[in-house]
Design a protein around this motif. Structure first.
Motif, PDB file in Angstrom:
ATOM      1  N   ASN A  95     -47.523  30.937 -29.623  1.00  0.00           N
ATOM      2  CA  ASN A  95     -46.132  30.604 -29.327  1.00  0.00           C
ATOM      3  C   ASN A  95     -45.202  30.969 -30.482  1.00  0.00           C
ATOM      4  OD1 ASN A  95     -46.567  29.640 -26.735  1.00  0.00           O
ATOM      5  ND2 ASN A  95     -46.951  27.545 -27.425  1.00  0.00           N
ATOM      6  N   TYR A  96     -45.701  30.852 -31.719  1.00  0.00           N
ATOM      7  CA  TYR A  96     -44.883  31.275 -32.853  1.00  0.00           C
ATOM      8  C   TYR A  96     -44.642  32.783 -32.791  1.00  0.00           C
ATOM      9  CZ  TYR A  96     -43.217  32.233 -37.542  1.00  0.00           C
ATOM     10  OH  TYR A  96     -42.454  32.664 -38.592  1.00  0.00           O
ATOM     11  N   SER A 130     -42.029  33.483 -30.150  1.00  0.00           N
ATOM     12  CA  SER A 130     -40.669  33.133 -30.558  1.00  0.00           C
ATOM     13  C   SER A 130     -40.108  34.151 -31.544  1.00  0.00           C
ATOM     14  CB  SER A 130     -40.632  31.730 -31.169  1.00  0.00           C
ATOM     15  OG  SER A 130     -41.236  31.694 -32.442  1.00  0.00           O
ATOM     16  N   TYR A 154     -38.006  34.233 -20.662  1.00  0.00           N
ATOM     17  CA  TYR A 154     -38.349  33.753 -22.009  1.00  0.00           C
ATOM     18  C   TYR A 154     -37.087  33.659 -22.874  1.00  0.00           C
ATOM     19  CZ  TYR A 154     -43.383  34.628 -21.256  1.00  0.00           C
ATOM     20  OH  TYR A 154     -44.670  34.618 -20.806  1.00  0.00           O
ATOM     21  N   TYR A 155     -36.257  34.683 -22.782  1.00  0.00           N
ATOM     22  CA  TYR A 155     -35.030  34.770 -23.582  1.00  0.00           C
ATOM     23  C   TYR A 155     -34.105  33.596 -23.260  1.00  0.00           C
ATOM     24  CZ  TYR A 155     -31.143  37.314 -25.874  1.00  0.00           C
ATOM     25  OH  TYR A 155     -30.125  37.705 -26.700  1.00  0.00           O
ATOM     26  N   LYS A 158     -39.189  25.588 -30.517  1.00  0.00           N
ATOM     27  CA  LYS A 158     -39.892  25.986 -29.300  1.00  0.00           C
ATOM     28  C   LYS A 158     -38.954  26.576 -28.259  1.00  0.00           C
ATOM     29  CE  LYS A 158     -43.028  22.119 -30.144  1.00  0.00           C
ATOM     30  NZ  LYS A 158     -43.505  20.803 -29.646  1.00  0.00           N
ATOM     31  N   GLY A 159     -37.653  26.374 -28.436  1.00  0.00           N
ATOM     32  CA  GLY A 159     -36.698  26.886 -27.475  1.00  0.00           C
ATOM     33  C   GLY A 159     -35.345  26.243 -27.664  1.00  0.00           C
ATOM     34  N   HIS A 160     -34.421  26.564 -26.742  1.00  0.00           N
ATOM     35  CA  HIS A 160     -33.044  26.101 -26.869  1.00  0.00           C
ATOM     36  C   HIS A 160     -32.950  24.572 -26.830  1.00  0.00           C
ATOM     37  CE1 HIS A 160     -28.719  26.283 -26.638  1.00  0.00           C
ATOM     38  NE2 HIS A 160     -28.712  25.598 -25.522  1.00  0.00           N
ATOM     39  N   LEU A 193     -39.136  37.347 -29.718  1.00  0.00           N
ATOM     40  CA  LEU A 193     -37.868  37.148 -29.014  1.00  0.00           C
ATOM     41  C   LEU A 193     -36.690  37.264 -29.975  1.00  0.00           C
ATOM     42  CD1 LEU A 193     -38.864  34.166 -26.697  1.00  0.00           C
ATOM     43  CD2 LEU A 193     -38.064  36.409 -25.918  1.00  0.00           C
ATOM     44  N   GLU A 225     -34.905  30.695 -21.986  1.00  0.00           N
ATOM     45  CA  GLU A 225     -35.497  29.437 -22.444  1.00  0.00           C
ATOM     46  C   GLU A 225     -35.325  29.269 -23.949  1.00  0.00           C
ATOM     47  OE1 GLU A 225     -39.840  27.118 -22.449  1.00  0.00           O
ATOM     48  OE2 GLU A 225     -39.594  29.033 -21.414  1.00  0.00           O
ATOM     49  N   HIS A 226     -35.424  30.370 -24.684  1.00  0.00           N
ATOM     50  CA  HIS A 226     -35.383  30.273 -26.141  1.00  0.00           C
ATOM     51  C   HIS A 226     -33.972  30.186 -26.691  1.00  0.00           C
ATOM     52  CE1 HIS A 226     -37.640  30.572 -29.934  1.00  0.00           C
ATOM     53  NE2 HIS A 226     -36.563  31.168 -30.411  1.00  0.00           N
ATOM     54  N   PHE A 227     -33.028  30.936 -26.096  1.00  0.00           N
ATOM     55  CA  PHE A 227     -31.681  31.029 -26.654  1.00  0.00           C
ATOM     56  C   PHE A 227     -30.601  30.336 -25.820  1.00  0.00           C
ATOM     57  CE2 PHE A 227     -33.848  34.952 -28.183  1.00  0.00           C
ATOM     58  CZ  PHE A 227     -33.862  34.629 -29.526  1.00  0.00           C
TER      59      PHE A 227
END
Length: 309
Positions: free
Chosen positions: A215-216, A219, A257-258, A131-133, A222, A260-262
């Motif tokens: 959400n998938y 992700s 978003y980036y 879901k994220g980092h 991203l 939060e994810h990475f």
């Protein structure tokens, strides 16, 4: 470490993909090799576990050969001199245990531990649905505990009771989403072609992956935007162009978003790439002089390269 290309694939758009994620007690690395390679060198002071998810790697140590393939991990012992023949189109998951000077874990069997294979394969599958980092860090901590526990007493932490690969329809839905990301994903059509109603798609995705279909998709877009930025930043360093290509029309929202994810902003990714470019001075062709421009863009392929620490 030195490597030599021993066989060419039909795909010439890239040579390798690499991902690296450090933990407190393990370092994780995923490598996808497009070409066939012969790799030789010396391991560090920490054990390394290698598990092919696709393809195969044959290791030569102490006059013996060990074939590692999906389901058959190989353990490279500390300070070992090795040679590995890696087939083309091979995806390797590599785990470095501990750190130099740390207490050595219980020795693994050198090859074919089925419990280690199950643990590594389960972890890799779960990593596709992060879901994220922060979620990634949580999963790495779980993996560390499970692996260290296995090192200590040979036991294996219980794997998830529900596993996405056990649900054929969700596997099909995920496959269709991945194939259609660049041109837009119609979730109702994906559900229908997977034998599901849209309501069941949302329910089963949440049950088996912990993510909603939306959400998938977010992700994966991203990840594709990050891949585009990394592979093409020299030709096009404009972050907005890579974001737009993968459906992000608002640069500020994309950066959020980036992050939060990475765990970093796109600008920080670019700074890291610039640093790696400087380190590339330690990479050079052994057989004959090749221009750096040629090596980077594929106009000349070095048959053998050496990487200095």
């Amino acid at each position: 470490m030195s490597q030599e290309i021993t066989g060419l694939s039909e795909r010439m758009d890239f040579y390798a993909h690499l991902a690296f994620l450090p933990g407190k007690r393990v370092n994780l690395c995923g490598i996808y090799l497009n070409q066939a390679y012969r790799i030789s060198g010396s391991n560090t002071e920490s054990p390394v576990i290698v598990l092919p998810l696709e393809g195969a790697a044959e290791f030569e140590l102490d006059g013996q050969s060990f074939l590692s393939a999906p389901g058959v991990p190989f353990v490279l012992e500390p300070n070992a001199e090795y040679c590995a023949h890696v087939s083309a189109e091979t995806h390797l998951f590599i785990v470095q245990m501990g750190s130099p000077g740390a207490r050595k874990p219980q020795a693994f069997p050198r090859s074919g531990d089925p419990n280690i294979a199950r643990l590594l394969e389960s972890f890799v599958i779960q990593m596709a649905f992060l879901k994220g980092h922060e979620h990634a860090l949580e999963r790495v901590q779980w993996f560390e505990r499970a692996l260290v526990q296995h090192c200590g007493d040979g036991s294996v932490t219980s794997l998830p009771e529900v596993h996405v690969r056990d649900e054929r329809r969700i596997c099909q839905a995920v496959k269709l989403i991945n194939e259609r990301l660049e041109h837009g994903v119609d979730l109702e059509m994906v559900a229908s072609e997977s034998g599901l109603s849209i309501r069941n798609l949302y329910y089963l995705m949440k049950k088996y992956t912990g993510m909603s279909p939306y959400n998938y998709c977010l992700s994966r877009r991203l990840i594709k935007a990050r891949e585009s930025l990394i592979r093409n930043y020299e030709e096009d360093p404009q972050i907005a162009n890579h974001a737009l290509r993968w459906g992000f029309n608002h640069l500020g929202r994309f950066s959020s978003y980036y992050r939060e994810h990475f765990g970093e902003y796109p600008s920080e990714t670019l700074e890291c790439l610039e640093s790696l470019t400087k380190f590339s001075e330690n990479v050079g062709a052994v057989e004959g002089a090749r221009s750096r421009q040629g090596v980077r863009h594929g106009s000349a392929i070095p048959r053998s390269v050496e990487i200095s620490p």
